[in-house]
Design an enzyme around this catalytic site. Structure first.
Site, short mmCIF file in Angstrom:
data_model
loop_
_atom_site.label_atom_id
_atom_site.label_comp_id
_atom_site.label_asym_id
_atom_site.label_seq_id
_atom_site.Cartn_x
_atom_site.Cartn_y
_atom_site.Cartn_z
N ASN A 148 112.14 28.98 31.51
CA ASN A 148 111.37 29.98 32.25
C ASN A 148 110.26 29.30 33.04
O ASN A 148 110.58 28.40 33.84
CB ASN A 148 110.98 31.22 31.44
CG ASN A 148 110.21 31.03 30.17
OD1 ASN A 148 110.71 30.50 29.19
ND2 ASN A 148 108.98 31.48 30.13
N ASP A 149 109.02 29.71 32.92
CA ASP A 149 107.97 29.35 33.88
C ASP A 149 107.85 27.85 34.22
O ASP A 149 107.92 27.01 33.33
CB ASP A 149 106.59 29.74 33.35
CG ASP A 149 106.53 31.10 32.72
OD1 ASP A 149 107.53 31.82 32.72
OD2 ASP A 149 105.45 31.44 32.21
C1 FRU Z 1 105.66 34.33 31.53
C2 FRU Z 1 105.35 34.01 30.08
C3 FRU Z 1 103.94 33.50 29.91
C4 FRU Z 1 104.01 32.73 28.63
C5 FRU Z 1 105.41 32.13 28.71
C6 FRU Z 1 106.12 32.05 27.39
O1 FRU Z 1 107.03 34.35 31.78
O2 FRU Z 1 105.58 35.14 29.27
O3 FRU Z 1 102.95 34.51 29.90
O4 FRU Z 1 103.03 31.75 28.54
O5 FRU Z 1 106.16 32.95 29.60
O6 FRU Z 1 107.36 31.41 27.53
#
Ligand code: FRU
Length: 530
Positions: free
Chosen positions: A21-22
């Protein structure tokens, strides 16, 4: 190899397998671009997250490196979550990231490279005094995450902001620090917007009112505006607003309160979340990265063994012409992948026409085009109340006098599958034109279990400007930019037939009244090393 391998991309960053993800801590350090990212090494679904790591010389070709940070401490046992890097004046790096503790409390932690002379930054040290921040009074244990890159205060301290919420009001807390170990919470918040819910991955950065270069995060002064971006947990989109920053109070105010963070402009009107910018001191530009999730089923992610992409990194500038929005454009390095140009100049597309563009293959493309509606027709036409909405007005198949017109990408010969990306122009009662930019996924796949939304929004078009668009096509992702990046739309699509050499590209004009003159350049895109 796997039946769904065709969904893997040729020039979008993705790990070899499992869940991403991020983007985290993007930075240029000793000649290398570093990209860290939220990674679940055990499965192609979200879980116990660590920091994946890759490096590049050009933001396009990547080398995968070992996991940078694992869940090995009580204060990040449930996850090494999103964070940001700051380059200190002596060139050293610090990282602040959110840890989800053994009790799932969100805390902020400090980390730094074990060997600052290693340009690849392979090994990381977590500060023994972690956590450096815990949720302050009045903030829920699960609403305190994603610290930004730090910037300088007028007193010479460092300042960061961290997203949160109070009831349904999205907020961003502000802290000052001298050493990244002890922090002082400021009175009040950087900004708050009622009704927007939890602000994830807040970003805060300066943009120049005149200059064509990006600004380092600490730059401030009369020629500078500031952007606040929040990723809204409730609505899963990245919203931003442009405004003024008061460095003495640590407060930001939007230029236009009706277009505030979370209720106004979006970075992208498709699939685009948890983006993060960094200042690239190598090329004096601000570059943003974003997580592009899958929109198929979790079961298909499990069978293909991976999930998510990063969008092609974008440079961000203030739109000098409107002064009221940013423009986002794929980093120039992507142009190095262009090959086999096909050019069509002043192609006249009659109302109701469809033209196949003859290319050997159309699953990896960069398309640049300009369109002009027939002026006589536009003048003759009676205006009417404009009530167009890309998502609600039937997509590319619904015809109006002045649109839709554009491209069908990842198209099958018989158009059983295709993804139209197009303009729709409407003439108002006042005689002014309003232009919409849309991407229609409703016929993107014969599969029934994938998202088929129609995306889009209005795009400002100034007097004398032609309509222009750019589209990057890469197997299962389509990134579309209108008017030099004023309005952007990212789509994930899952054709079953329009894949590899069976993918085609069409130009269409579905308007009922006006012909359109199109000038088009199409390049095939080579595959990057990823
Ligand atoms: C955003 C999020 C952030 C968190 C991370 C966890 O997609 O939810 O707020 O730090 O991903 O994976």
């Amino acid at each position: 190899s796997n039946m769904l391998d065709w969904q893997r991309t040729a020039f979008h960053f993705q790990p070899e397998n499992n869940w991403m993800n991020d983007p985290n801590g993007p930075v240029f350090y000793k000649g290398w671009y570093h990209l860290f990212y939220q990674y679940h090494p055990d499965a192609p679904v979200w879980g116990k997250i660590v920091w994946g790591h890759a490096v590049s010389k050009d933001l396009i070709n990547w080398r995968h490196l070992p996991i940078a940070m694992e869940t090995d401490q009580w204060y990040d046992e449930q996850g090494v979550w999103t964070g940001s890097a700051t380059i200190l004046p002596d060139g050293q790096l610090v990282v602040l990231y959110t840890g989800s503790t053994n009790e799932s409390v969100q805390v902020q932690n400090l980390a730094y490279p074990a060997d600052t002379s290693d340009p690849l930054l392979i090994n990381w040290v977590k500060y023994p005094g972690n956590p450096v921040l815990v949720p302050p009074p009045g903030i829920d244990n699960k609403d305190f995450r994603d610290p930004t890159t730090a910037w300088k205060t007028p007193e010479g301290k460092w300042r960061i902001t961290i997203g949160s919420k109070i009831n349904k009001t999205g907020i961003s807390l502000v802290y000052d620090t001298e050493d990244f170990k002890t922090f002082e919470l400021l009175d009040g918040v950087l900004h708050a917007v009622p009704g927007t819910g939890m602000w994830e991955c807040v970003d805060f950065y300066p943009i120049s009112k005149q200059a064509e270069n990006g600004l380092d995060t600490s730059v401030d002064g009369p020629g500078v505006k500031h952007v606040v971006k929040a990723s809204l947990d409730d609505d899963r989109n990245d919203y931003y607003a442009i405004g003024s920053y008061d460095a003495y109070k640590g407060k930001w105010t939007p230029d236009n309160p009706t277009l505030d963070v979370g209720i106004g402009l979006r970075y992208d009107y498709g699939v685009y979340y948890a983006s993060k910018t960094f200042y690239d001191q190598n090329k004096q530009r601000r570059v943003s990265w974003s997580w592009i999730k899958e929109t198929d089923t979790e079961a298909s992610d499990i069978s293909k063994g991976w999930a998510s992409l990063m969008g092609v990194p974008r440079t961000i500038l203030l739109d000098k012409k409107t002064q009221s929005n940013i423009i986002q454009w794929p980093v120039e390095e992507i142009n190095a992948l262009r090959t086999n140009a096909t050019v069509f100049n002043n192609l006249i597309m009659e109302a109701g026409s469809l033209v196949p563009l003859d290319l050997p293959a159309a699953s990896q493309l960069d398309i640049v085009a300009e369109f002009e509606l027939d002026e006589q027709t536009v003048m003759r036409l009676n205006g009417a109340a404009v009530a167009y909405d890309c998502a609600k007005n039937g997509g590319a198949a619904t015809r109006g006098a002045l649109g839709p017109f554009g491209f069908s990408v990842l198209a099958h010969d018989g158009l059983i599958e295709h993804t139209p990306v197009y303009f729709y122009v409407a003439k108002g009662v006042d005689g002014n034109l309003e232009t919409f930019f849309c991407a229609d996924q409703s016929r993107s796949s014969t599969a029934t279990d994938v998202d088929k939304s129609i995306f889009g929004n209005i795009v400002p078009v100034l007097k004398g400007e032609k309509l222009s668009m750019r589209i990057l096509v890469d197997h299962s992702i389509v990134e579309s930019f209108a008017q030099e990046g004023r309005t952007c739309i990212t789509s994930r699509v899952y054709p079953t037939k329009a894949i590899y050499n069976n993918a085609r590209l069409f130009l269409f004009n579905n308007a009922t009244a006006a012909s359109v003159t199109a000038s088009v350049s199409v390049w095939q895109m080579k595959s990057a090393e990823i």
